[in-house]
Design an enzyme around this catalytic site. Structure first.
Site, PDB file in Angstrom:
ATOM      1  N   ALA A  65      23.716   6.071  50.193  1.00 56.64           N
ATOM      2  CA  ALA A  65      24.364   7.251  51.008  1.00 56.64           C
ATOM      3  C   ALA A  65      24.596   8.419  50.440  1.00 56.64           C
ATOM      4  O   ALA A  65      24.485   9.476  51.405  1.00 56.64           O
ATOM      5  CB  ALA A  65      25.709   6.419  51.387  1.00 56.64           C
ATOM      6  N   LYS A  86      16.892   0.839  53.596  1.00 57.40           N
ATOM      7  CA  LYS A  86      16.637   2.336  53.773  1.00 57.40           C
ATOM      8  C   LYS A  86      15.623   2.684  53.104  1.00 57.40           C
ATOM      9  O   LYS A  86      14.557   3.382  53.473  1.00 57.40           O
ATOM     10  CB  LYS A  86      17.889   3.241  53.761  1.00 57.40           C
ATOM     11  CG  LYS A  86      19.049   2.920  54.569  1.00 57.40           C
ATOM     12  CD  LYS A  86      20.094   3.692  54.489  1.00 57.40           C
ATOM     13  CE  LYS A  86      21.261   3.253  55.287  1.00 57.40           C
ATOM     14  NZ  LYS A  86      22.492   4.089  55.172  1.00 57.40           N
ATOM     15  N   SER A 135      28.268  -6.122  61.614  1.00 58.06           N
ATOM     16  CA  SER A 135      28.002  -4.657  62.122  1.00 58.06           C
ATOM     17  C   SER A 135      28.956  -4.196  63.273  1.00 58.06           C
ATOM     18  O   SER A 135      29.265  -5.003  64.250  1.00 58.06           O
ATOM     19  CB  SER A 135      26.659  -4.406  62.209  1.00 58.06           C
ATOM     20  OG  SER A 135      26.557  -3.083  62.986  1.00 58.06           O
ATOM     21  N   LEU A 136      29.429  -2.822  63.346  1.00 58.45           N
ATOM     22  CA  LEU A 136      29.917  -2.276  64.424  1.00 58.45           C
ATOM     23  C   LEU A 136      29.111  -1.763  65.318  1.00 58.45           C
ATOM     24  O   LEU A 136      29.502  -1.213  66.431  1.00 58.45           O
ATOM     25  CB  LEU A 136      31.075  -1.404  64.051  1.00 58.45           C
ATOM     26  CG  LEU A 136      32.157  -2.188  63.135  1.00 58.45           C
ATOM     27  CD1 LEU A 136      32.981  -0.872  62.409  1.00 58.45           C
ATOM     28  CD2 LEU A 136      32.919  -3.034  63.819  1.00 58.45           C
ATOM     29  N   GLY A 187      35.440   6.579  57.145  1.00 58.18           N
ATOM     30  CA  GLY A 187      34.251   6.991  57.582  1.00 58.18           C
ATOM     31  C   GLY A 187      33.874   6.601  58.831  1.00 58.18           C
ATOM     32  O   GLY A 187      32.652   6.450  59.157  1.00 58.18           O
ATOM     33  N   GLY A 191      24.693   6.540  45.291  1.00 55.95           N
ATOM     34  CA  GLY A 191      23.851   5.559  45.532  1.00 55.95           C
ATOM     35  C   GLY A 191      23.234   6.157  46.791  1.00 55.95           C
ATOM     36  O   GLY A 191      23.187   7.251  47.028  1.00 55.95           O
ATOM     37  N   ASP A 240      22.482   9.714  58.551  1.00 57.53           N
ATOM     38  CA  ASP A 240      23.805   9.494  57.663  1.00 57.53           C
ATOM     39  C   ASP A 240      24.323  11.005  57.407  1.00 57.53           C
ATOM     40  O   ASP A 240      25.425  11.218  57.519  1.00 57.53           O
ATOM     41  CB  ASP A 240      23.460   8.949  56.400  1.00 57.53           C
ATOM     42  CG  ASP A 240      23.258   7.296  56.562  1.00 57.53           C
ATOM     43  OD1 ASP A 240      24.043   6.754  57.754  1.00 57.53           O
ATOM     44  OD2 ASP A 240      22.579   6.471  55.760  1.00 57.53           O
TER      45      ASP A 240
HETATM   46  P1  NAP Z   1      24.984   1.859  47.131  1.00 58.93           P
HETATM   47  O1  NAP Z   1      23.681   2.630  47.156  1.00 58.93           O
HETATM   48  O2  NAP Z   1      24.883   0.401  46.514  1.00 58.93           O
HETATM   49  O3  NAP Z   1      25.623   2.681  46.078  1.00 58.93           O
HETATM   50  C1  NAP Z   1      26.987   2.378  45.332  1.00 58.93           C
HETATM   51  C2  NAP Z   1      27.474   3.503  44.682  1.00 58.93           C
HETATM   52  O4  NAP Z   1      29.016   3.047  44.395  1.00 58.93           O
HETATM   53  C3  NAP Z   1      26.985   3.811  43.199  1.00 58.93           C
HETATM   54  O5  NAP Z   1      27.173   5.315  43.259  1.00 58.93           O
HETATM   55  C4  NAP Z   1      27.678   3.021  42.318  1.00 58.93           C
HETATM   56  O6  NAP Z   1      27.642   3.565  40.920  1.00 58.93           O
HETATM   57  C5  NAP Z   1      29.046   3.106  42.984  1.00 58.93           C
HETATM   58  N1  NAP Z   1      29.886   1.808  42.379  1.00 58.93           N
HETATM   59  C6  NAP Z   1      29.738   0.349  42.601  1.00 58.93           C
HETATM   60  N2  NAP Z   1      30.670  -0.186  42.071  1.00 58.93           N
HETATM   61  C7  NAP Z   1      31.390   0.729  41.458  1.00 58.93           C
HETATM   62  C8  NAP Z   1      32.515   0.591  40.493  1.00 58.93           C
HETATM   63  N3  NAP Z   1      33.256  -0.640  40.256  1.00 58.93           N
HETATM   64  N4  NAP Z   1      33.079   1.896  40.154  1.00 58.93           N
HETATM   65  C9  NAP Z   1      32.534   2.923  40.273  1.00 58.93           C
HETATM   66  N5  NAP Z   1      31.592   3.194  41.219  1.00 58.93           N
HETATM   67  C10 NAP Z   1      30.866   2.135  41.574  1.00 58.93           C
HETATM   68  O7  NAP Z   1      25.587   1.893  48.506  1.00 58.93           O
HETATM   69  P2  NAP Z   1      25.562   3.180  49.536  1.00 58.93           P
HETATM   70  O8  NAP Z   1      24.629   2.824  50.372  1.00 58.93           O
HETATM   71  O9  NAP Z   1      25.555   4.351  49.052  1.00 58.93           O
HETATM   72  O10 NAP Z   1      27.174   3.202  50.221  1.00 58.93           O
HETATM   73  C11 NAP Z   1      28.000   3.569  49.633  1.00 58.93           C
HETATM   74  C12 NAP Z   1      29.324   3.430  50.440  1.00 58.93           C
HETATM   75  O11 NAP Z   1      29.287   4.347  51.690  1.00 58.93           O
HETATM   76  C13 NAP Z   1      29.549   1.945  50.859  1.00 58.93           C
HETATM   77  O12 NAP Z   1      30.872   1.720  50.817  1.00 58.93           O
HETATM   78  C14 NAP Z   1      29.173   2.144  52.461  1.00 58.93           C
HETATM   79  O13 NAP Z   1      29.856   1.050  53.397  1.00 58.93           O
HETATM   80  C15 NAP Z   1      29.350   3.547  52.667  1.00 58.93           C
HETATM   81  N6  NAP Z   1      28.732   4.063  53.818  1.00 58.93           N
HETATM   82  C16 NAP Z   1      29.093   4.505  55.114  1.00 58.93           C
HETATM   83  C17 NAP Z   1      28.370   5.034  56.229  1.00 58.93           C
HETATM   84  C18 NAP Z   1      29.307   5.371  57.292  1.00 58.93           C
HETATM   85  O14 NAP Z   1      28.512   5.492  58.518  1.00 58.93           O
HETATM   86  N7  NAP Z   1      30.523   5.533  57.373  1.00 58.93           N
HETATM   87  C19 NAP Z   1      27.269   5.226  55.806  1.00 58.93           C
HETATM   88  C20 NAP Z   1      26.651   4.520  54.730  1.00 58.93           C
HETATM   89  C21 NAP Z   1      27.300   4.187  53.756  1.00 58.93           C
HETATM   90  P3  NAP Z   1      26.575   3.223  40.120  1.00 58.93           P
HETATM   91  O15 NAP Z   1      25.388   4.071  40.203  1.00 58.93           O
HETATM   92  O16 NAP Z   1      27.149   3.354  38.620  1.00 58.93           O
HETATM   93  O17 NAP Z   1      26.411   1.881  40.065  1.00 58.93           O
END
Ligand code: NAP
Length: 280
Positions: free
Chosen positions: A130, A65, A14-15, A244, A128, A101
């Protein structure tokens, strides 16, 4: 000494500790930000432990979360609707949950593209946790329309249904990433596209959508903190792009403000984040 931290599984990369550490120092606060690696089965025990240790608040990240939303005594209505709490404030023994978020993404869009969320039409790739938290925040902020495209169509439909139950009358559409014609049509009139899948976390990951599906010249942001294939593809088609980092910065800034009641030293936090990313 004020104690704060981050509960996740895993959290070691984590950062957030350098970012919050720099903020505490800049504000003259005697405070720590600790990493608390916790498997899902140990969340209730960890939360009890943090309370007995006098923690004033903490962040929660993947995959905790939703569990944190279930454990807090009360939650902000948007966090409750999203079933997602990433920030907990402890006050008089009571736990209050928030989701920062969506605020982080909104501020990042404003900073990168001067995009104003109220009245905008926003496309999400991913449905997902986020995407859910940010869509609920945007619905609450008066977005005009949300387009949700996901690998699993049922999840996109379900998220859209939950958003429209929370904010009736909001325009929206859901589609499958596999249906590129429907995707292109659905994204045709959005003001910005957000990449919110986990595809791109690994350097060799391909873009989750073909660049031809993105509307020409429309800004795109990837929630992932670095230049992904998705961003490369969008940039090669002339789109303004942003990663991001700024979302991470502003969600952290909002957490800081909720914990301390002070304005976050955003420039100090940004510099600390940039240094931490460069050293990764
Ligand atoms: P999550 O709940 O695990 O959701 C994952 C998402 O990715 C789902 O929509 C999933 O689709 C999709 N996915 C996974 N593998 C895939 C593939 N091979 N092809 C197409 N879609 C795929 O994760 P999350 O918490 O929402 O996080 C999502 C991203 O946002 C992560 O990369 C995280 O690091 C980033 N994030 C960044 C911040 C920031 O502050 N910058 C904050 C939060 C999250 P399905 O529903 O089909 O499985």
């Amino acid at each position: 000494m004020l104690r704060f931290g981050l509960i996740g599984w895993p959290v070691k990369h984590s950062l957030s500790p350098p970012m919050h550490g720099a903020a505490f120092q800049a504000c003259g606060l005697d405070a720590t930000y600790e990493l608390i690696e916790t498997p899902p089965s140990e969340i209730p025990a960890t939360v009890r432990h943090l309370q007995t240790q006098g923690f004033r608040g903490w962040n929660a990240t993947v995959p905790h979360k939703a569990a944190m939303a279930a454990i807090v005594d009360q939650a902000d209505p948007v966090a409750r609707a999203a079933n997602s709490v990433n920030t907990v404030v402890v006050s008089d023994g009571q736990l209050t949950g928030y989701s920062t978020d969506g605020y982080g993404l909104e501020e990042a869009l404003r900073a990168a593209f001067a995009l104003v969320v109220p009245g905008s039409s926003i496309g999400f790739i991913g449905a997902g946790g986020a995407a859910r938290a940010c869509c609920m925040h945007f619905a609450n902020r008066g977005v005009r329309k949300l387009v949700i495209a996901n690998r699993t169509l049922e999840s996109a439909i379900s998220l859209l249904g939950d958003i429209q139950a929370f904010q009736s009358g909001l325009l929206g559409s859901a589609c499958s990433l596999a249906d590129t014609h429907a995707l292109q049509a659905a994204l045709a009139d959005v003001d910005v596209v957000i990449q919110a899948t986990s595809v791109g976390l690994h350097a060799h990951d391909p873009s989750p959508v073909p660049a031809e599906c993105l509307p020409k010249g429309i800004p795109v942001m990837d929630m992932i903190y670095r230049r992904t294939q998705f961003l490369h593809a969008a940039a090669s088609c002339g789109a303004p792009i942003a990663d991001g980092q700024s979302m991470l910065l502003y969600q952290g800034a909002r957490s800081f403000e909720l914990w301390t009641g002070r304005e976050a030293p955003v420039d100090v936090m940004r510099r600390a984040l940039e240094i931490a990313l460069a050293n990764q």
